[in-house]
Scaffold this motif. Structure first.
Motif, PDB file in Angstrom:
ATOM      1  N   LEU A 271      23.163  11.013 -54.848  1.00 21.86           N
ATOM      2  CA  LEU A 271      22.526  11.441 -53.599  1.00 21.86           C
ATOM      3  C   LEU A 271      23.487  11.372 -52.425  1.00 21.86           C
ATOM      4  O   LEU A 271      23.258  12.005 -51.384  1.00 21.86           O
ATOM      5  CB  LEU A 271      21.299  10.571 -53.309  1.00 21.86           C
ATOM      6  CG  LEU A 271      20.104  10.746 -54.257  1.00 21.86           C
ATOM      7  CD1 LEU A 271      19.035   9.694 -53.960  1.00 21.86           C
ATOM      8  CD2 LEU A 271      19.509  12.149 -54.146  1.00 21.86           C
ATOM      9  N   GLY A 297      18.885  17.095 -54.630  1.00 21.70           N
ATOM     10  CA  GLY A 297      18.750  15.696 -54.227  1.00 21.70           C
ATOM     11  C   GLY A 297      17.777  15.532 -53.080  1.00 21.70           C
ATOM     12  O   GLY A 297      16.961  14.595 -53.061  1.00 21.70           O
ATOM     13  N   GLN A 298      17.823  16.453 -52.124  1.00 22.86           N
ATOM     14  CA  GLN A 298      16.896  16.392 -50.984  1.00 22.86           C
ATOM     15  C   GLN A 298      15.466  16.679 -51.417  1.00 22.86           C
ATOM     16  O   GLN A 298      14.517  16.160 -50.820  1.00 22.86           O
ATOM     17  CB  GLN A 298      17.353  17.389 -49.911  1.00 22.86           C
ATOM     18  CG  GLN A 298      18.639  16.973 -49.214  1.00 22.86           C
ATOM     19  CD  GLN A 298      19.235  18.082 -48.371  1.00 22.86           C
ATOM     20  OE1 GLN A 298      18.948  19.267 -48.582  1.00 22.86           O
ATOM     21  NE2 GLN A 298      20.082  17.719 -47.418  1.00 22.86           N
ATOM     22  N   GLN A 301      14.418  13.212 -53.625  1.00 22.67           N
ATOM     23  CA  GLN A 301      14.380  11.894 -52.957  1.00 22.67           C
ATOM     24  C   GLN A 301      12.991  11.475 -52.480  1.00 22.67           C
ATOM     25  O   GLN A 301      12.564  10.336 -52.721  1.00 22.67           O
ATOM     26  CB  GLN A 301      15.374  11.886 -51.795  1.00 22.67           C
ATOM     27  CG  GLN A 301      15.729  10.478 -51.328  1.00 22.67           C
ATOM     28  CD  GLN A 301      16.931  10.478 -50.391  1.00 22.67           C
ATOM     29  OE1 GLN A 301      17.296  11.511 -49.824  1.00 22.67           O
ATOM     30  NE2 GLN A 301      17.571   9.333 -50.234  1.00 22.67           N
ATOM     31  N   SER A 306      14.160   8.885 -59.710  1.00 28.16           N
ATOM     32  CA  SER A 306      15.616   9.032 -59.741  1.00 28.16           C
ATOM     33  C   SER A 306      15.990   9.811 -60.997  1.00 28.16           C
ATOM     34  O   SER A 306      15.572   9.456 -62.099  1.00 28.16           O
ATOM     35  CB  SER A 306      16.298   7.662 -59.772  1.00 28.16           C
ATOM     36  OG  SER A 306      15.961   6.904 -58.637  1.00 28.16           O
TER      37      SER A 306
END
Length: 325
Positions: A271, A297-298, A301, A306
């Motif tokens: 990330l 990743g955005q 999150q 994960s």
């Protein structure tokens, strides 16, 4: 049109349009290879025995007559004799066809409990890949891989992942209800369909509590008669770690799998990595397939999971395919 663009058009413009309805499955066709002379039945019970063997095996009347004649009317022995003759013919045809290119085929996805498998089986033509008998071979390979995965000792605190190459797949047992190895089932399928085929590879994943495996098959075909096997040309598994079971995990896992199929990352990344463009190979830094204005990743999150690993299969890809041919 590229796969990436195809996925975006399919998944954004018309959600769910990639799904194909249930397969229209046909009953097994008779198999004609070995021959027998005329055999006259003297009683209704003999005719009933012939019909029973025909229903149980799917072989032609001629071959069923020959089997019962050879085995003195013993139904069980006749069934075994038929399978052995078919196996013999399959190996003979497999030897003749060996070396012919196998560029087509299917990816098969199967999930059961905490185990998930992805397999690839190849054939010569797309026409054969749509045949039920070929799809049943993919099912047998997926079930054999699943049984292998389930037989392995669990990791108590983390996930486990493994791969099987063509040779290793060939030696796996065919399953609880079938004799021999997967290579025997391969020979039978070659004998019936008349094309060269290869058991290319398989991947398996097992997860304990606290992990989840998302999955996706592009152009998916579902069939309850194939043990809920999902078939297509591309497939992906995405292993996630999560502190709690969430209601949307299945949908999230499918979206992550879509991203892996469409963007073909080479590693997960972090990330903390800088955002990249469409040439980026780190999964979490890639533009998210369904919303390229943000990175994967955005997107992930805020979801409370994960991403820790993934597997991606594309039918016919890579150096191994050329070597197998």
């Amino acid at each position: 049109m590229s796969l990436l663009r195809s996925l975006r058009l399919c998944l954004v413009a018309r959600p769910g349009s990639c799904q194909v309805g249930p397969l229209l499955l046909q009953s097994p066709q008779p198999w004609h290879t070995f021959h027998a002379g005329p055999w006259l039945f003297s009683s209704a019970s003999s005719k009933e025995l012939l019909m029973k063997l025909r229903r149980r095996t799917g072989y032609s009347f001629v071959n069923c007559k020959k089997a019962l004649e050879t085995c003195g009317g013993d139904l069980k022995q006749a069934e075994s004799w038929l399978h052995k003759q078919a196996q013999k013919e399959g190996w003979s045809k497999a030897a003749r066809l060996h070396g012919r290119k196998t560029k087509e085929g299917l990816i098969g996805l199967l999930q059961e409990g905490n185990a998930t498998v992805l397999v690839e089986v190849n054939c010569e033509t797309d026409f054969v890949s749509r045949n039920l008998k070929f799809q049943q071979l993919v099912q047998q390979v997926a079930l054999g891989t699943l049984l292998h995965c389930q037989s392995l000792k669990d990791q108590p605190s983390t996930y486990s992942k493994g791969f099987l190459n063509s040779s290793e797949l060939s030696e796996l047992p065919a399953g609880r209800e079938r004799e021999g190895c997967l290579k025997d089932q391969l020979a039978l399928a070659i004998g019936k369909l008349g094309e060269n085929m290869t058991l290319k590879r398989a991947a398996w994943v097992k997860v304990p509590a606290g992990f989840y495996v998302g999955s996706y098959v592009h152009g998916a075909m579902h069939s309850p008669s194939l043990h809920n096997l999902v078939l297509g040309k591309y497939g992906a598994l995405v292993i996630c770690e999560t502190s709690e079971q969430k209601a949307n995990l299945e949908d999230l896992g499918r979206r992550l799998g879509q991203h892996v199929v469409g963007m073909a990352p080479l590693s997960v990344g972090s990330l903390d990595d800088e955002p990249g463009g469409e040439a980026e190979t780190k999964m979490l830094s890639q533009p998210y397939l369904l919303d390229p204005s943000i990175t994967l990743g955005q997107y992930v999150q805020p979801q409370g999971v994960s991403v820790v690993d993934f597997v991606r299969f594309e039918c016919g890809e890579g150096k191994e395919a050329a070597e197998a041919e």
